[in-house]
Design an enzyme around this catalytic site. Sequence first.
Site, PDB file in Angstrom:
ATOM      1  N   GLU A  93      -2.369   8.684   8.009  1.00  0.00           N
ATOM      2  CA  GLU A  93      -1.238   8.607   8.923  1.00  0.00           C
ATOM      3  C   GLU A  93       0.080   8.430   8.172  1.00  0.00           C
ATOM      4  O   GLU A  93       0.135   7.750   7.137  1.00  0.00           O
ATOM      5  CB  GLU A  93      -1.445   7.444   9.899  1.00  0.00           C
ATOM      6  CG  GLU A  93      -2.674   7.664  10.776  1.00  0.00           C
ATOM      7  CD  GLU A  93      -3.063   6.454  11.606  1.00  0.00           C
ATOM      8  OE1 GLU A  93      -3.897   6.621  12.508  1.00  0.00           O
ATOM      9  OE2 GLU A  93      -2.556   5.345  11.349  1.00  0.00           O
ATOM     10  N   CYS A 106       7.447   7.023   6.320  1.00  0.00           N
ATOM     11  CA  CYS A 106       6.521   6.096   5.671  1.00  0.00           C
ATOM     12  C   CYS A 106       5.221   6.844   5.400  1.00  0.00           C
ATOM     13  O   CYS A 106       4.568   7.312   6.344  1.00  0.00           O
ATOM     14  CB  CYS A 106       6.291   4.892   6.577  1.00  0.00           C
ATOM     15  SG  CYS A 106       5.052   3.726   5.973  1.00  0.00           S
ATOM     16  N   CYS A 113      -8.124   1.374   2.307  1.00  0.00           N
ATOM     17  CA  CYS A 113      -7.576   0.521   1.249  1.00  0.00           C
ATOM     18  C   CYS A 113      -8.663  -0.427   0.756  1.00  0.00           C
ATOM     19  O   CYS A 113      -9.490  -0.893   1.538  1.00  0.00           O
ATOM     20  CB  CYS A 113      -6.389  -0.290   1.784  1.00  0.00           C
ATOM     21  SG  CYS A 113      -5.514  -1.257   0.521  1.00  0.00           S
ATOM     22  N   CYS A 117      -6.500  -7.032   2.900  1.00  0.00           N
ATOM     23  CA  CYS A 117      -5.597  -8.114   3.300  1.00  0.00           C
ATOM     24  C   CYS A 117      -5.942  -8.566   4.719  1.00  0.00           C
ATOM     25  O   CYS A 117      -6.290  -7.751   5.576  1.00  0.00           O
ATOM     26  CB  CYS A 117      -4.139  -7.650   3.233  1.00  0.00           C
ATOM     27  SG  CYS A 117      -3.586  -7.262   1.559  1.00  0.00           S
ATOM     28  N   CYS A 120      -4.126  -6.780   7.911  1.00  0.00           N
ATOM     29  CA  CYS A 120      -3.878  -5.335   7.880  1.00  0.00           C
ATOM     30  C   CYS A 120      -5.064  -4.554   8.434  1.00  0.00           C
ATOM     31  O   CYS A 120      -6.187  -4.691   7.948  1.00  0.00           O
ATOM     32  CB  CYS A 120      -3.575  -4.902   6.448  1.00  0.00           C
ATOM     33  SG  CYS A 120      -3.217  -3.135   6.295  1.00  0.00           S
ATOM     34  N   CYS A 331       4.047  -2.133  10.968  1.00  0.00           N
ATOM     35  CA  CYS A 331       3.534  -2.665   9.704  1.00  0.00           C
ATOM     36  C   CYS A 331       2.126  -3.229   9.880  1.00  0.00           C
ATOM     37  O   CYS A 331       1.877  -4.078  10.739  1.00  0.00           O
ATOM     38  CB  CYS A 331       4.480  -3.762   9.220  1.00  0.00           C
ATOM     39  SG  CYS A 331       3.992  -4.533   7.667  1.00  0.00           S
TER      40      CYS A 331
END
Length: 343
Positions: A93, A106, A113, A117, A120, A331
């Site tokens: 994305e 962005c 990932c 975290c 996230c 975010c």
Amino acid sequence: MIADVKKLLGLTFNELKGVVSELSMPAFAARQIADWLYKKKVGTIDEMTNLSTANRRLLSQQYEVGLQPHVDSRTSVDGTVKYVFPAEQNRIEAVLIPSKDRTTLCVSSQAGCRLNCAFCMTGKQGFNGQLTANDIFNQIQSVPENDQLTNIVFMGMGEPFDNTDEVMKVLEILTSSYGYAWSPKRVTVSTAGIIPGLKRFLDESDCHLAVSLHSPYHEERMSLMPVEKAYHLDSIIDLLHNYDFTHQRRVSFEYIMFDNLNDTDRHAHDLAHLLRGIECRVNLIRFHHIPGLKLHSCGERKMEMFRQILNDKGVIATVRASRGEDVFAACGMLAGKNQVLPS
């Protein structure tokens, strides 16, 4: 489509020189191809009309431009647009953020990932593969608003310095005369602090840097960001002290604020102390709630008080506006194929 066809988009000038040499094309063809790819932004080799017909045919036997359009998009009530692109192992994305005086894209650097975290959604899906320079650059060149872009931020899915080689290629193309020829000031790369890639970036690029911080304390940061165990916050700060951020290149610190966790006056004072001697900005970010997590955002009043303490201590701090939350584009909310989008 030709089996095992290779892609030209995302190749650096030196890589293009290797292509034309391998195909016994004239050396000057590398410059011509770069011009077609990154300035004229063609979609096919047949459009490269200053290459001879024979050379276009030769090039097409092994290569294609490699542009892939988005396969889905969602537009927020605030005008933010989330684009979904295909990738080999997962969808990725990119988020377009229009504002009065700029249009920022962005982009993602990985599918998923590895860092996991706590706050996230990308990390919750796990790691699904590295993106190539083609995958990354395709996000930039394929959005319908490409010609309107003023800024690129590497703040999408993935950790850029867990994929340093490919990210550095894209930065070179964006800022080199043969490519987009953008000022490095128009590009920002965000990192959780993977030091080998961070150091290479600081040595080889003049683009802006954003460091995901979220706590001034080792143990607390490690509970939010497991990468802290391998790359200690103090080591990141020590490295940054070796570089000059008083001129063109900027460094900012991203600080997501969680209710009753990292939002106290003590945190603000100790954060200011940690960052002393570094010319920087702190971006305070509201946490966007993720289902199933016990973390919650602190209130606006507390964010304003936190900002004031930093400002009083000589640290420039801003409360960053939230964009695209209703389409899971804010975010920490990008999650590829595992994301359930509102209809």
